[in-house]
Scaffold this active site. Structure first.
Site, PDB file in Angstrom:
ATOM      1  N   HIS A  78       0.835  -1.206   0.000  1.00 27.07           N
ATOM      2  CA  HIS A  78       0.000   0.000   0.000  1.00 27.07           C
ATOM      3  C   HIS A  78       0.870   1.257   0.000  1.00 27.07           C
ATOM      4  O   HIS A  78       0.672   2.171  -0.809  1.00 27.07           O
ATOM      5  CB  HIS A  78      -0.922  -0.026   1.225  1.00 27.07           C
ATOM      6  CG  HIS A  78      -1.771   1.185   1.394  1.00 27.07           C
ATOM      7  ND1 HIS A  78      -3.138   1.140   1.322  1.00 27.07           N
ATOM      8  CD2 HIS A  78      -1.468   2.485   1.636  1.00 27.07           C
ATOM      9  CE1 HIS A  78      -3.630   2.358   1.512  1.00 27.07           C
ATOM     10  NE2 HIS A  78      -2.623   3.193   1.715  1.00 27.07           N
ATOM     11  N   GLU A  79       1.830   1.308   0.915  1.00 29.68           N
ATOM     12  CA  GLU A  79       2.694   2.490   1.012  1.00 29.68           C
ATOM     13  C   GLU A  79       3.663   2.569  -0.167  1.00 29.68           C
ATOM     14  O   GLU A  79       3.929   3.661  -0.685  1.00 29.68           O
ATOM     15  CB  GLU A  79       3.439   2.499   2.346  1.00 29.68           C
ATOM     16  CG  GLU A  79       2.546   2.502   3.582  1.00 29.68           C
ATOM     17  CD  GLU A  79       1.465   3.578   3.593  1.00 29.68           C
ATOM     18  OE1 GLU A  79       1.623   4.625   2.930  1.00 29.68           O
ATOM     19  OE2 GLU A  79       0.438   3.369   4.265  1.00 29.68           O
ATOM     20  N   HIS A  82       2.018   4.225  -3.119  1.00 30.86           N
ATOM     21  CA  HIS A  82       1.993   5.697  -3.073  1.00 30.86           C
ATOM     22  C   HIS A  82       3.275   6.278  -3.667  1.00 30.86           C
ATOM     23  O   HIS A  82       3.237   7.233  -4.451  1.00 30.86           O
ATOM     24  CB  HIS A  82       1.829   6.195  -1.633  1.00 30.86           C
ATOM     25  CG  HIS A  82       0.450   6.046  -1.094  1.00 30.86           C
ATOM     26  ND1 HIS A  82      -0.656   6.645  -1.653  1.00 30.86           N
ATOM     27  CD2 HIS A  82      -0.011   5.352  -0.014  1.00 30.86           C
ATOM     28  CE1 HIS A  82      -1.736   6.338  -0.951  1.00 30.86           C
ATOM     29  NE2 HIS A  82      -1.370   5.550   0.048  1.00 30.86           N
TER      30      HIS A  82
END
Length: 165
Positions: A78-79, A82
């Site tokens: 998820h990170e 980004h």
């Protein structure tokens, strides 16, 4: 908040997942994005944050320790997504179509905006508020905003304004 020392095996599993997903993204995108800096300094109820300008991922060590497998499978990609979206597209909506595409099509991970981890161990003081249908726990920050008259919070289910108990 309690501080935790992460076992080396968990740190190694995080790095394996990060490197695996980064290699997968670089292959699919035909790029050679560098490995981001990784730290275990995230606090509070956030599982992790991606710092675009410093190209860094900060992970919450308490939530990682308590939810190792799910955390490594979900939060790390998820990170990373980004950071990859920022490198690939520039500044766009944090959980917009580009991020969703990066998660699902490139990294092969379901695109979920929030985690479902138990937060009792990382939650600081909360203040009880209620509405028609249930009791809510507001953070110190939100409670202080209510007290100062800077904010009003409503229940997402019934729409009624939350009132301090």
């Amino acid at each position: 908040m309690k501080t935790s020392r992460l076992p080396i095996a968990i740190q190694q599993a995080v790095m394996r997942r990060l490197r695996e997903k980064l290699a997968q993204a670089n292959l699919k995108l035909g790029r050679n994005y560098p490995e981001p800096k990784l730290s275990y300094t995230q606090r509070g109820t956030s599982a992790g944050t991606a710092w675009l300008e410093s190209y860094e991922i900060r992970l919450n060590p308490v939530l990682l320790l308590e939810n190792s497998e799910a955390f490594i499978e979900e939060v790390v990609p998820h990170e990373l997504a980004h950071l990859l979206v920022w490198k690939h597209f520039g500044r766009v909506a944090p959980h917009g179509k580009e991020w969703k595409w990066m998660m699902e099509s490139v990294l092969g991970v379901p695109a979920r905006r929030t985690h479902q981890f138990e937060l009792q161990s990382v939650r600081r003081n909360t203040f009880p508020y209620s509405c028609k249908c249930q009791e809510h726990q507001l953070t110190v920050r939100r409670h202080n905003r209510v007290v100062r008259g800077e904010a009003v919070y409503r229940c997402v289910h019934c729409g009624e304004q939350l009132v301090a108990k």
